[in-house]
Design an enzyme around this catalytic site. Structure first.
Site, PDB file in Angstrom:
ATOM      1  N   ASN A   9      -5.989  -1.645  -6.083  1.00 30.25           N
ATOM      2  CA  ASN A   9      -7.312  -2.207  -6.296  1.00 30.25           C
ATOM      3  C   ASN A   9      -8.412  -1.454  -5.560  1.00 30.25           C
ATOM      4  OD1 ASN A   9      -6.781  -4.673  -7.951  1.00 30.25           O
ATOM      5  ND2 ASN A   9      -5.435  -5.132  -6.233  1.00 30.25           N
ATOM      6  N   ASP A 101       3.891  -2.677  -8.539  1.00 37.17           N
ATOM      7  CA  ASP A 101       4.007  -2.127  -7.192  1.00 37.17           C
ATOM      8  C   ASP A 101       5.052  -2.890  -6.391  1.00 37.17           C
ATOM      9  OD1 ASP A 101       2.256  -4.339  -7.344  1.00 37.17           O
ATOM     10  OD2 ASP A 101       1.251  -3.780  -5.481  1.00 37.17           O
ATOM     11  N   ARG A 102       5.172  -4.186  -6.623  1.00 40.37           N
ATOM     12  CA  ARG A 102       6.177  -4.984  -5.917  1.00 40.37           C
ATOM     13  C   ARG A 102       7.587  -4.586  -6.354  1.00 40.37           C
ATOM     14  NH1 ARG A 102       4.703 -11.108  -6.618  1.00 40.37           N
ATOM     15  NH2 ARG A 102       6.386 -11.317  -5.061  1.00 40.37           N
TER      16      ARG A 102
END
Length: 245
Positions: A9, A101-102
């Site tokens: 982000n 991303d996790r």
């Protein structure tokens, strides 16, 4: 060399991966208005790579960054999404809005550490991702990141100024700025310790892994053993690349 790209982000981070070694990390702001092919070519000038793999939590940037990387490498970019084979068992989780991303963090953690494992990725948000002893992604938590929490305080309380985080010099603040700083940092440390204690009660022994930009500030304040891997996402992307090539 492999370009591994984490579109977040706040920043687009690009690491050059040589085997298991991160040769460099370069960053650009997550700006949809940027001329991405030109910006990436300038950023990566003189660096040759066999290909590129990326994960993204900003859909508007996935295409432009991917096209820019394709122009540089001359090869299609592996974009890690819900259809990409990763080796992580997601069968018990609703993946409709799961940030990749996790998933990538967990792939790296599984390759590096014993399970069960809990990954705290401390960036714009602090995410917790948990994989149990059988390799099943159990889920996790999403908390406001340190900077987000402080920005909210400054925005909603007239007498609380914007501050910059740094390592605390004690436990208790002696002015408004240090009180805000220590509250954010020790609050994050206390949250992690409390969550880990509950996870251990549920899962048994647990490997705790910290990553993300704010982890360097919080880890020294923790009273529990942790592993720290600043390049966890890049290493996970490298693992996924190997599994798909």
């Amino acid at each position: 060399m492999l370009f591994t790209v984490d579109i977040g982000n706040t920043t687009v981070a690009i690491a050059g991966l040589e085997g298991e070694r991160v040769a460099f990390v370069k960053k650009l702001p997550s700006d949809p208005g940027l001329n991405w092919p030109a910006a990436l070519r300038q950023l990566l000038e003189g660096v040759e790579a066999q290909g590129a793999v990326l994960s993204s939590v900003v859909p508007a940037l996935t295409g432009p960054v991917g096209e820019g990387l394709k122009a540089i490498t001359g090869k299609p970019v592996l974009v890690v999404d819900k259809t990409t084979p990763t080796g992580l068992d997601l069968s018990g989780y609703d993946t409709a809005n799961l940030g990749m991303d996790r998933v990538v963090d967990c792939v790296a953690a599984l390759a590096m550490y014993t399970t069960p494992v809990a990954v705290f990725d401390m960036g714009t948000a602090t995410t917790l991702s948990v994989v149990d002893r059988g390799g099943l992604f159990r889920g996790g938590m999403i908390l406001p990141g340190l900077a987000l929490g402080l920005e909210a305080l400054s925005a909603r309380a007239a007498q609380l100024p914007p501050i910059t985080l740094s390592q605390p010099e004690g436990l208790l603040g002696t002015d408004t700025v240090s009180c805000m700083k220590y509250g954010a940092l020790y609050g994050a440390a206390g949250a992690i310790e409390g969550i880990v204690r509950r996870l251990e009660e549920e899962l048994g022994g647990l490997t705790v892994v910290l990553t993300g930009g704010n982890s360097t500030l919080v880890r020294p304040l923790l009273g529990i053993p942790t592993a720290w891997e600043p390049h966890l996402t890049f290493l996970g992307l490298g693992e996924i690349w190997k599994g798909n090539n």
